[in-house]
Scaffold this motif. Structure first.
Motif, PDB file in Angstrom:
ATOM      1  N   GLU A 148       0.015   1.458   9.529  1.00 58.69           N
ATOM      2  CA  GLU A 148       0.295   0.020   9.468  1.00 58.69           C
ATOM      3  C   GLU A 148       0.255  -0.465   8.012  1.00 58.69           C
ATOM      4  O   GLU A 148       1.117  -1.235   7.584  1.00 58.69           O
ATOM      5  CB  GLU A 148      -0.712  -0.761  10.327  1.00 58.69           C
ATOM      6  N   SER A 149      -0.711  -0.004   7.241  1.00 64.17           N
ATOM      7  CA  SER A 149      -0.802  -0.368   5.815  1.00 64.17           C
ATOM      8  C   SER A 149       0.383   0.177   5.040  1.00 64.17           C
ATOM      9  O   SER A 149       0.909  -0.483   4.139  1.00 64.17           O
ATOM     10  CB  SER A 149      -2.108   0.147   5.214  1.00 64.17           C
ATOM     11  N   ARG A 150       0.809   1.369   5.379  1.00 51.57           N
ATOM     12  CA  ARG A 150       1.968   1.970   4.722  1.00 51.57           C
ATOM     13  C   ARG A 150       3.243   1.177   5.034  1.00 51.57           C
ATOM     14  O   ARG A 150       4.051   0.911   4.144  1.00 51.57           O
ATOM     15  CB  ARG A 150       2.115   3.426   5.159  1.00 51.57           C
ATOM     16  N   ARG A 151       3.415   0.787   6.295  1.00 56.94           N
ATOM     17  CA  ARG A 151       4.578  -0.042   6.652  1.00 56.94           C
ATOM     18  C   ARG A 151       4.553  -1.356   5.889  1.00 56.94           C
ATOM     19  O   ARG A 151       5.573  -1.823   5.389  1.00 56.94           O
ATOM     20  CB  ARG A 151       4.608  -0.310   8.156  1.00 56.94           C
ATOM     21  N   LYS A 152       3.375  -1.963   5.796  1.00 57.28           N
ATOM     22  CA  LYS A 152       3.231  -3.227   5.066  1.00 57.28           C
ATOM     23  C   LYS A 152       3.589  -3.017   3.597  1.00 57.28           C
ATOM     24  O   LYS A 152       4.274  -3.846   2.990  1.00 57.28           O
ATOM     25  CB  LYS A 152       1.799  -3.758   5.203  1.00 57.28           C
TER      26      LYS A 152
END
Length: 163
Positions: A148-152
């Motif tokens: 999720e952090s990577r997508r963000k």
């Protein structure tokens, strides 16, 4: 996961240049952002941000190379008619590189400050998966939070570089 040496899409390049992945390690399959995510990007938007971030280590090498001393060797022969200022050109290039590196570093911090060192590693190097970070660097976060952090990160980076 796909074994690097078995991947048909990179077989020729792997033979010529090597995969860069240690023997027996698996290559991470990169997929554009999941469309049900809050951080939606089109396939091409994702790849724009992805490839921009992968340049980080090249920029770091270039920056470090430019930091070194360079000498002008004079052999008494004219070298050209252009007026030049190599120190100025070097300084401008270093500033440009530094700006690009800072953009990536600041975007990683913005995406997830607690995960900074692991996320920076994951978005600036090919074939770095959650499992790799978790096992190699003992990353204390779960898989869902990492991805999720990577997508963000990719979403924020694309918005910043797409002027």
């Amino acid at each position: 996961m796909v074994k690097a040496e078995n991947s048909a899409s990179c077989a020729g390049a792997t033979e010529k240049y090597g995969s860069g992945i240690p023997e027996g390690e698996e290559m991470t399959k990169i997929r554009p952002t999941v469309q049900h995510s809050e951080w939606k990007l089109s396939k091409h938007e994702f790849y724009t941000a992805y490839h921009f971030a992968l340049q980080y280590n090249e920029w770091k090498e270039q920056y470090n190379a430019l930091k070194g001393l360079s000498a002008v060797t004079g052999d008494g022969m004219p070298q050209g008619s252009a007026v030049g200022n190599p120190t100025e050109r070097k300084g401008i290039k270093m500033a440009e590189i530094s700006k690009s590196m800072a953009l990536i570093e600041n975007t990683v911090r913005e995406a997830d400050p607690e995960m900074y060192e692991w996320l920076l590693e994951g978005v600036t190097k090919e074939a770095v998966s959650f499992n790799y970070l978790h096992m190699r660097y003992k990353m204390p976060f779960d898989k869902r939070r990492y991805y999720e952090s990577r997508r963000k990160f990719y979403y924020l980076l694309f918005k910043k570089i797409n002027f």
